[in-house]
Design a protein around this motif. Structure first.
Motif, PDB file in Angstrom:
ATOM      1  N   GLY A 100     -15.537  42.487 -27.481  1.00 40.34           N
ATOM      2  CA  GLY A 100     -16.959  42.916 -27.019  1.00 40.34           C
ATOM      3  C   GLY A 100     -17.273  42.166 -25.598  1.00 40.34           C
ATOM      4  N   SER A 101     -18.781  42.315 -25.539  1.00 37.90           N
ATOM      5  CA  SER A 101     -19.219  41.980 -24.193  1.00 37.90           C
ATOM      6  C   SER A 101     -20.745  41.163 -24.480  1.00 37.90           C
ATOM      7  CB  SER A 101     -19.787  43.133 -23.117  1.00 37.90           C
ATOM      8  OG  SER A 101     -18.398  43.854 -22.742  1.00 37.90           O
ATOM      9  N   LEU A 102     -21.005  40.407 -23.753  1.00 36.48           N
ATOM     10  CA  LEU A 102     -22.198  39.487 -23.519  1.00 36.48           C
ATOM     11  C   LEU A 102     -22.652  39.297 -21.966  1.00 36.48           C
ATOM     12  CD1 LEU A 102     -22.259  36.955 -26.565  1.00 36.48           C
ATOM     13  CD2 LEU A 102     -23.484  38.989 -26.385  1.00 36.48           C
ATOM     14  N   ARG A 103     -23.889  39.208 -21.959  1.00 37.53           N
ATOM     15  CA  ARG A 103     -24.338  39.055 -20.579  1.00 37.53           C
ATOM     16  C   ARG A 103     -25.498  37.614 -20.723  1.00 37.53           C
ATOM     17  NH1 ARG A 103     -24.815  41.116 -15.607  1.00 37.53           N
ATOM     18  NH2 ARG A 103     -26.673  40.670 -14.374  1.00 37.53           N
ATOM     19  N   LEU A 104     -25.082  36.747 -20.298  1.00 39.46           N
ATOM     20  CA  LEU A 104     -25.885  35.384 -20.196  1.00 39.46           C
ATOM     21  C   LEU A 104     -26.657  35.594 -18.859  1.00 39.46           C
ATOM     22  CD1 LEU A 104     -23.260  32.727 -21.378  1.00 39.46           C
ATOM     23  CD2 LEU A 104     -24.579  34.289 -22.805  1.00 39.46           C
ATOM     24  N   SER A 105     -27.963  34.903 -18.865  1.00 42.14           N
ATOM     25  CA  SER A 105     -28.691  34.794 -17.793  1.00 42.14           C
ATOM     26  C   SER A 105     -29.200  33.261 -17.683  1.00 42.14           C
ATOM     27  CB  SER A 105     -29.743  35.879 -17.624  1.00 42.14           C
ATOM     28  OG  SER A 105     -29.285  36.997 -17.780  1.00 42.14           O
ATOM     29  N   CYS A 106     -29.545  32.875 -16.383  1.00 36.53           N
ATOM     30  CA  CYS A 106     -30.190  31.594 -16.499  1.00 36.53           C
ATOM     31  C   CYS A 106     -31.074  31.613 -15.332  1.00 36.53           C
ATOM     32  CB  CYS A 106     -29.277  30.568 -16.100  1.00 36.53           C
ATOM     33  SG  CYS A 106     -29.769  28.956 -15.543  1.00 36.53           S
ATOM     34  N   ALA A 107     -32.406  31.281 -15.500  1.00 39.60           N
ATOM     35  CA  ALA A 107     -33.350  31.187 -14.466  1.00 39.60           C
ATOM     36  C   ALA A 107     -33.590  29.838 -14.039  1.00 39.60           C
ATOM     37  CB  ALA A 107     -34.581  31.803 -14.723  1.00 39.60           C
ATOM     38  N   ALA A 108     -33.728  29.395 -12.673  1.00 34.43           N
ATOM     39  CA  ALA A 108     -34.358  28.051 -12.191  1.00 34.43           C
ATOM     40  C   ALA A 108     -35.642  27.925 -11.841  1.00 34.43           C
ATOM     41  CB  ALA A 108     -33.355  27.741 -11.091  1.00 34.43           C
ATOM     42  N   SER A 109     -36.251  27.063 -11.946  1.00 29.91           N
ATOM     43  CA  SER A 109     -37.557  26.852 -11.654  1.00 29.91           C
ATOM     44  C   SER A 109     -37.872  25.479 -11.325  1.00 29.91           C
ATOM     45  CB  SER A 109     -38.860  27.524 -12.786  1.00 29.91           C
ATOM     46  OG  SER A 109     -38.572  26.601 -14.001  1.00 29.91           O
ATOM     47  N   GLY A 110     -39.175  25.119 -10.585  1.00 26.76           N
ATOM     48  CA  GLY A 110     -39.497  23.774 -10.247  1.00 26.76           C
ATOM     49  C   GLY A 110     -39.294  23.616  -8.719  1.00 26.76           C
ATOM     50  N   ARG A 111     -38.620  24.304  -7.796  1.00 22.63           N
ATOM     51  CA  ARG A 111     -38.446  24.252  -6.533  1.00 22.63           C
ATOM     52  C   ARG A 111     -38.639  25.308  -5.807  1.00 22.63           C
ATOM     53  NH1 ARG A 111     -33.764  19.927  -5.306  1.00 22.63           N
ATOM     54  NH2 ARG A 111     -34.526  19.981  -3.309  1.00 22.63           N
ATOM     55  N   THR A 112     -39.089  25.419  -4.329  1.00 28.55           N
ATOM     56  CA  THR A 112     -39.424  26.632  -3.736  1.00 28.55           C
ATOM     57  C   THR A 112     -38.220  27.225  -3.238  1.00 28.55           C
ATOM     58  OG1 THR A 112     -40.049  25.067  -1.997  1.00 28.55           O
ATOM     59  CG2 THR A 112     -41.739  25.501  -3.081  1.00 28.55           C
ATOM     60  N   SER A 113     -37.151  26.339  -2.788  1.00 24.73           N
ATOM     61  CA  SER A 113     -35.808  26.892  -2.332  1.00 24.73           C
ATOM     62  C   SER A 113     -34.879  27.384  -3.515  1.00 24.73           C
ATOM     63  CB  SER A 113     -35.270  26.072  -1.338  1.00 24.73           C
ATOM     64  OG  SER A 113     -34.947  24.710  -1.977  1.00 24.73           O
TER      65      SER A 113
END
Length: 124
Positions: free
Chosen positions: A16-29
């Motif tokens: 089967g398949s899975l999709r992981l996501s990751c979001a970074a926050s806390g810096r403007t760049s």
């Protein structure tokens, strides 16, 4: 303060398949480099995939052809599409980010920020 949050782990059957996501926050760049590592029970954390600002990617041999890492600089996020999953892919998956210009990104020391991890379980 930088924060990385992962989404998308779960239980899937082999093949089967899975999709992981990751979001970074806390810096403007956006981070220069983002990557994924994993840690199976009783084993050390290992490198899975990395991508830099230029979208140059690298993978551990065991996932080449099955996993794809991609990033969205506008959203400061990275994803890991995992296909043809195997029971040996079972692990906690960690997102990592670095604002330093690291050359390879295959070791934990190349990253300064980490997510909390998300469990991926592949049943046989």
């Amino acid at each position: 303060q930088v924060q990385l949050v992962e989404f998308g782990g779960g239980l899937v059957q082999a093949g089967g398949s899975l999709r992981l996501s990751c979001a970074a926050s806390g810096r403007t760049s956006s981070p220069y480099r983002m990557g994924w590592f994993r840690q199976a029970p009783g084993k050390e954390r290992e490198f899975v995939a990395t991508t830099d600002w230029s979208d140059i990617t690298d993978y551990v041999d065991s996932v080449k052809g099955r996993f794809t890492i991609s990033r969205d600089n506008a959203k400061n996020s990275v994803a890991l599409q995992m296909n043809s999953l195997k029971p040996e892919d079972t692990a906690i998956y960690f997102c990592a980010a670095s604002w330093r210009r690291t050359v390879l990104g295959r070791t934990s020391n190349d990253y300064g920020y980490w997510g909390q991890g998300t469990q991926v379980t592949v049943s046989s």
